[in-house]
Design an enzyme around this catalytic site. Structure first.
Site, mmCIF file in Angstrom:
data_model
loop_
_atom_site.group_PDB
_atom_site.id
_atom_site.type_symbol
_atom_site.label_atom_id
_atom_site.label_comp_id
_atom_site.label_asym_id
_atom_site.label_seq_id
_atom_site.Cartn_x
_atom_site.Cartn_y
_atom_site.Cartn_z
ATOM 1 N N HIS A 188 73.296 63.895 125.397
ATOM 2 C CA HIS A 188 72.263 64.809 124.897
ATOM 3 C C HIS A 188 71.585 65.616 126.013
ATOM 4 C CE1 HIS A 188 69.058 61.990 125.891
ATOM 5 N NE2 HIS A 188 69.213 61.213 124.840
ATOM 6 N N HIS A 220 61.806 53.680 123.865
ATOM 7 C CA HIS A 220 61.248 55.009 124.007
ATOM 8 C C HIS A 220 61.239 55.765 122.674
ATOM 9 C CE1 HIS A 220 65.161 57.413 124.149
ATOM 10 N NE2 HIS A 220 65.534 56.167 124.011
ATOM 11 N N TYR A 238 67.992 56.937 135.270
ATOM 12 C CA TYR A 238 67.763 56.651 133.847
ATOM 13 C C TYR A 238 66.264 56.692 133.526
ATOM 14 C CZ TYR A 238 68.511 54.581 129.289
ATOM 15 O OH TYR A 238 68.549 54.383 127.935
ATOM 16 N N ASP A 243 67.220 49.948 125.460
ATOM 17 C CA ASP A 243 67.400 50.888 126.569
ATOM 18 C C ASP A 243 66.723 50.436 127.869
ATOM 19 O OD1 ASP A 243 68.943 52.732 125.200
ATOM 20 O OD2 ASP A 243 67.262 54.023 124.669
ATOM 21 N N GLU A 246 68.359 54.866 117.825
ATOM 22 C CA GLU A 246 68.994 56.087 118.348
ATOM 23 C C GLU A 246 70.511 55.957 118.119
ATOM 24 O OE1 GLU A 246 67.711 57.368 122.243
ATOM 25 O OE2 GLU A 246 68.570 59.354 121.898
ATOM 26 N N HIS A 297 72.659 49.627 127.805
ATOM 27 C CA HIS A 297 73.547 50.443 128.651
ATOM 28 C C HIS A 297 73.697 49.761 130.007
ATOM 29 C CE1 HIS A 297 73.263 53.951 125.984
ATOM 30 N NE2 HIS A 297 71.949 53.848 126.013
ATOM 31 N N HIS A 341 67.196 49.292 118.199
ATOM 32 C CA HIS A 341 66.894 50.693 118.514
ATOM 33 C C HIS A 341 67.778 51.576 117.630
ATOM 34 C CE1 HIS A 341 65.941 54.299 120.543
ATOM 35 N NE2 HIS A 341 66.724 54.209 121.580
ATOM 36 N N ASP A 385 73.220 56.347 119.591
ATOM 37 C CA ASP A 385 74.170 55.690 120.509
ATOM 38 C C ASP A 385 74.235 54.176 120.263
ATOM 39 O OD1 ASP A 385 71.542 56.001 121.523
ATOM 40 O OD2 ASP A 385 72.162 55.484 123.552
HETATM 41 FE FE1 FEO Z 1 67.497 55.513 123.259
HETATM 42 FE FE2 FEO Z 1 70.458 54.354 124.385
HETATM 43 O O1 FEO Z 1 69.303 55.152 123.172
#
Ligand code: FEO
Length: 402
Positions: free
Chosen positions: A26, A147, A194, A166, A82, A227, A80, A84
């Site tokens: 993104h 976040h 990050y 994250d 999001e 991640h 989370h 991903d």
């Molecule tokens: Fe906030 Fe890895 O997504």
């Protein structure tokens, strides 16, 4: 042949996906790719923590299948929403047919907004609530706005294992799954990148969360983010927590970022003299040409910079588009960089530098100077550029005494 799950703790497996090729996350340039981590806990209630980005479901399911039949999954916990970590959820629910999906109160709403009916009830869990898996227990820790509004941690109590979504993650595709298999310098740099790009805006919440976790007395044997590698060297993880404290408190150093783009090398030439002046003034200068640096490269560099000196040509009565892009991105992240200055070359109208100054002011910078020139900078202009660099350095040194 099949892709395999990697054991990380007794009856706990990493079952995520490695995205070796992604370079645009993104708009964040992921020079080293990334992973979408998911974790499988084998207990009386077999539980999956998070899923993966859409398109990687097969990798997740294959890794799960190397340990158990995916249809044996009872629970999925979504830390989370999001995409991903959640866009693979509908497909995993379709295949696994779990009894329940758990998410935070906001997560329940966010998953519904993203996917509608995922084919399984989503149960909302609150901060401090626990879930028995049989022999072991998961405790939920709400981390709202870290976040996203839905974000939460899950803590596997008996293993002292934190699933931190994250937080404490980094974009790194690697064959290694654990922090102690990778060089510290690499982990620190990618974690810093990050933090700068994803977490900076939420630094006040980070500081509060770190205090809350310290006060809770929770201890950790392992921290498993969504991640990058799993932290199992707790000395290293302690160093990373110290970094998070430093980054969230916006501890600045004597560093100025010179950010510019150029059309016919005039603004570039000015940047060289400004950087030279900054260094002569006793401050570190990091020069970021936007022709070869992405907005996220610049953000990474801004994490501890005390000054930003931005340069632009004037193009069609405006600042150069790459400057608008990068500064819009930096403004959104709210670095709170205290000192700013602007420079640039123009042909006739010269709106670029005034527009840069407006940007810098809107980012909260005190704009302490500018140099403008028409067409090509002459010796007088280049001297003024070097003097601007020295002035920036002097102001940085005033703000950050040794
Ligand atoms: Fe906030 Fe890895 O997504």
């Amino acid at each position: 042949m099949t892709l395999h799950a990697i054991p990380i703790a007794p009856k706990v497996y990493w079952v995520g996906a490695v995205d070796w090729g992604v370079r645009n996350f993104h708009g964040y340039t992921t020079h080293r790719g990334t992973t979408y981590n998911a974790y499988l806990i084998l207990d009386k209630k077999i539980t999956l923590i998070d899923t993966v980005k859409k398109g990687f479901e097969h990798e997740l399911l294959e890794r799960i299948a190397s340990v158990i039949d995916p249809q044996k999954i009872d629970y999925i916990i979504s830390n989370h929403s999001e995409p991903d970590h959640s866009a693979g959820l509908p497909e995993v629910v379709r295949v696994a047919r779990p009894e329940k999906v758990f998410a935070s109160v906001m997560g329940q709403k966010t998953l519904a907004r993203h996917f509608g009916d995922i084919g399984c009830p989503v149960t909302a869990v609150k901060d401090g609530e626990t879930l028995s898996l049989g022999d072991r227990t998961v405790a939920f820790i709400e981390t709202r706005m870290l976040h996203w509004p839905d974000s939460m941690f899950s803590y596997l109590v008996e293993e002292q294992l934190l699933f931190s979504q994250d937080a404490f993650g980094m974009h790194l595709a690697s064959a290694e799954r654990f922090d102690d298999e990778l060089p510290w310098d690499l982990l620190e740099r990618l974690s810093s990148d990050y933090y700068a790009n994803i977490i900076t805006l939420y630094s006040p919440q980070v500081a509060k969360l770190l205090e809350r976790v310290a006060a809770s007395g929770l201890s950790f044997k392992m921290v498993a983010p969504d991640h990058g590698p799993v932290w199992r060297d707790m000395t290293r993880f302690g160093r990373m927590v110290e970094n998070y404290k430093k980054w969230s408190s916006r501890k600045l150093i004597r560093k100025a970022v010179v950010l510019y783009d150029t059309m016919w090398h005039s603004t570039e030439e000015m940047a060289r003299y400004i950087a030279d002046g900054i260094v002569a003034g006793g401050v570190r200068a990091e020069v970021m040409p936007l022709g070869s640096s992405t907005r996220s490269d610049v953000a990474s560099m801004m994490i501890d910079a005390a000054a930003i000196v931005a340069g632009t040509p004037t193009l069609n009565n405006n600042l150069y588009p790459s400057l608008a892009d990068a500064l819009t991105y930096l403004r959104g992240l709210k670095f709170g960089t205290p000192i700013g200055a602007a420079f640039g070359s123009h042909g006739w109208s010269g709106e670029g530098v005034p527009q840069l100054k407006e940007y810098l002011a809107s980012m909260g910078c005190e704009v302490i100077g500018e140099v403008k020139t028409q067409y090509v900078p002459d010796a007088v202009t280049l001297t003024a550029c070097r003097e601007l660099g020295i002035k920036v350095a002097e102001r940085v040194k005033q703000l950050i005494p040794e």
